[in-house]
Design an enzyme around this catalytic site. Structure first.
Site, PDB file in Angstrom:
ATOM      1  N   ASP A 111      34.782  32.036  32.854  1.00 39.95           N
ATOM      2  CA  ASP A 111      35.613  31.121  32.078  1.00 39.95           C
ATOM      3  C   ASP A 111      35.310  31.137  30.587  1.00 39.95           C
ATOM      4  OD1 ASP A 111      37.239  30.212  34.156  1.00 39.95           O
ATOM      5  OD2 ASP A 111      35.661  28.906  34.886  1.00 39.95           O
ATOM      6  N   ASP A 171      42.452  32.734  38.997  1.00 37.43           N
ATOM      7  CA  ASP A 171      42.320  32.126  37.672  1.00 37.43           C
ATOM      8  C   ASP A 171      41.759  33.118  36.648  1.00 37.43           C
ATOM      9  OD1 ASP A 171      41.838  30.642  40.016  1.00 37.43           O
ATOM     10  OD2 ASP A 171      41.162  28.886  38.917  1.00 37.43           O
TER      11      ASP A 171
HETATM   12  N1  GLY Z   1      39.969  27.488  36.957  1.00 34.85           N
HETATM   13  C1  GLY Z   1      39.834  26.332  37.756  1.00 34.85           C
HETATM   14  C2  GLY Z   1      41.070  25.601  38.110  1.00 34.85           C
HETATM   15  O1  GLY Z   1      42.198  26.015  37.895  1.00 34.85           O
HETATM   16  O2  GLY Z   1      40.919  24.528  38.634  1.00 34.85           O
END
Ligand code: GLY
Length: 390
Positions: A111, A171
Site C-alpha cells: 500500500d 487492490d
Molecule cells: N485495500 C483495502 C480495502 O480496499 O479495504
C-alpha cells in the site's frame, strides 16, 4: 389528442431536465463543503495522526502514518487546492504530505503505492514542485522489492493466515501507478516492467469468466501456480466484493492509460460492462454484489466513488462510442447519488468527512457504515476529472 399528450410529455421532461442540477454545479457545491470539512478536520488531528473513519458516536477516528490510507487526506487536499486554488488549502496539503516522508524508510506493505502516489504524486502533479519528486522514485523502488519474478506479481501482505504463502489482492492493481509515475520521472525501465508484469499475471489469474474477481490469490513462487483463491473482505469466497470490483475497474483503466496495451483496455471494458449490468438503479453498489440480504444489505459509497472516477476516465479511453456513453452516464448517476442528502454530509457533521455510508471490512467487523478517507478522495477525483471533460 395524442399529439397534445406527446407535446405535454416533452414539455414536462424538458422542465424536469432543466431543474436537474448540473454536474458542474454539483462540483462547486461539493468542493465548497470539502474545503469546510477538510479544514476543520485538520484542527481535530493530533500531531502525527491521520483521519481514518468515525467511531460509534460519530467522532473522528485516527491512525498513524503507517495505515494504508494515510495518503488519502493529503491527496484530497490536493484535489481541493486544484479546484479552488485556495493557498490556505495548499499549505495544509503540503504539511500533510511531507508528514509521510518517513514511509521511505519505514517497513511497509504494497500500500505504499496508495500512500505515496495519492499524496506526493498529486503534490507534484498539481504544483510541479520538484521537492516532491525523489520520495516518489525512492518509494517506487521500495515497492519493487516486493516483486517475485517466479510468481510474476508483487506480494500484498506480509502477515500470513489460512496457510497463505504469497498473498496477492486485487487492490494491489492500484499501487502500480506509483511505479509507472516513477518510471516517467527517472526512466528506470524495471519499474514499468514490473507494473506491466503484475497487471498481466493478475489478468490471467484473478478473474472469473463473468469478469468479477476474487479478492485474494495465494501463489506458489517456485512455479507461479495459484494455490487458492479467496474473498477475504467479501460475503463469500465466490462472491463479488464491491470494492474489489472497483479496484479492478480503476486498475485496468489506469494501466491502459499508462501503457496503451490493448489487453488492459479490453479488461477494463469487460469489467465496466459487467458493473453497468449489475449496479443498482442509483449506481451505488451494495457492499457485496452477492449478499443475499440485498436490497436490505449495506451500500459501499467508497466503491461507488472509485467506480465513478474510473468510469469518467474509461469513457475517454474506450473507442466504442456506445460504451463510452454508458460509462459516462453511469459515472454521472453515481456522482448525483453521492452528492444527494443520502450520502453527502452536512457541514460540521460526519467527523469532518464528506461522504457517509461506506463499508470498510464487514466480515472483519470494522468500519461498517462509516465515512472513509478513500471514499472522499475518489469522489473528489471523479469530480475533478469530470470537470476536465471536453
Ligand atoms: N485495500 C483495502 C480495502 O480496499 O479495504
Amino acid at each position: 389528442m395524442r399529439i397534445i399528450i406527446l407535446l405535454a410529455a416533452i414539455a414536462a421532461a424538458s422542465i424536469s431536465c432543466s431543474r436537474q442540477e448540473s454536474i458542474s454545479a454539483i462540483t462547486g457545491r461539493v468542493f465548497e463543503l470539502a474545503s469546510i470539512q477538510y479544514t476543520a478536520m485538520d484542527a481535530c488531528l493530533d500531531e502525527g495522526r491521520c483521519p481514518k473513519c468515525t467511531d460509534e458516536e460519530g467522532n473522528l477516528e485516527t491512525s498513524d502514518i503507517g495505515w494504508w490510507c494515510s495518503g488519502f487526506y493529503p491527496g484530497s487536499l490536493w484535489y481541493i487546492y486544484e479546484y479552488t486554488a485556495d493557498e490556505a488549502i495548499r499549505e495544509l496539503a503540503d504539511r500533510h504530505t511531507i508528514r509521510l516522508e518517513p514511509l521511505r524508510r519505514q517497513h511497509t506493505d504494497h500500500d505504499i503505492g496508495f500512500q505515496i502516489n495519492c499524496s506526493y504524486g498529486n503534490a507534484l502533479r498539481v504544483t510541479g514542485d520538484e521537492k516532491y519528486r525523489q520520495q516518489i522514485i525512492d518509494c517506487a523502488h521500495r515497492l519493487c522489492w516486493r516483486f517475485n519474478p517466479g510468481a510474476g506479481v508483487i506480494r500484498s501482505w506480509d502477515f500470513l493466515r489460512n496457510d497463505w504463502r504469497y498473498p496477492v489482492i486485487i487492490d494491489n492493481m492500484m499501487n502500480l501507478e506509483l511505479l509507472t509515475n516513477a518510471h516517467r520521472m527517472c526512466g528506470v525501465d524495471s519499474l514499468k516492467a514490473i507494473a506491466v508484469q503484475h497487471a498481466q499475471t493478475t489478468l490471467k489469474n484473478h478473474f472469473r469468466e463473468d469478469w468479477t474477481s476474487w479478492h485474494l490469490l495465494d501463489y506458489d513462487v517456485s512455479n507461479g501456480q495459484v494455490r487458492y483463491r479467496e474473498t477475504v473482505q467479501g460475503y463469500a469466497h465466490e462472491s463479488a466484493w464491491a470494492r474489489g470490483q472497483a479496484w479492478a475497474l480503476y486498475g485496468y483503466t489506469m494501466m491502459y492509460r499508462e501503457t496503451s496495451l490493448p489487453e488492459f483496455l479490453e479488461a477494463a471494458e469487460n469489467i465496466g460492462r459487467m458493473l453497468t449490468e449489475r449496479l443498482p438503479e442509483d449506481g451505488i453498489p451494495y457492499w457485496d454484489f452477492d449478499d443475499p440480504d440485498i436490497p436490505e444489505a449495506l451500500r459501499d459509497a467508497s466503491a461507488g466513488a472509485i467506480m465513478a472516477s474510473a468510469f469518467v476516465e474509461l469513457s475517454t479511453l474506450t473507442e466504442d462510442r456506445r460504451l463510452s456513453r454508458d460509462f459516462l452516464a453511469t459515472a454521472r448517476k453515481q456522482i448525483r447519488t453521492l452528492a444527494s442528502d443520502e450520502y453527502l454530509a452536512e457541514p460540521g457533521t460526519n467527523g469532518c468527512f464528506i461522504l457517509k455510508h461506506s463499508t470498510g471490512n464487514l466480515p472483519g467487523g470494522t468500519e461498517i457504515d462509516v465515512p472513509l478517507t478513500y471514499a472522499d478522495y475518489y469522489f473528489l477525483e471523479a469530480l475533478v476529472r469530470h470537470s476536465k471533460l471536453i
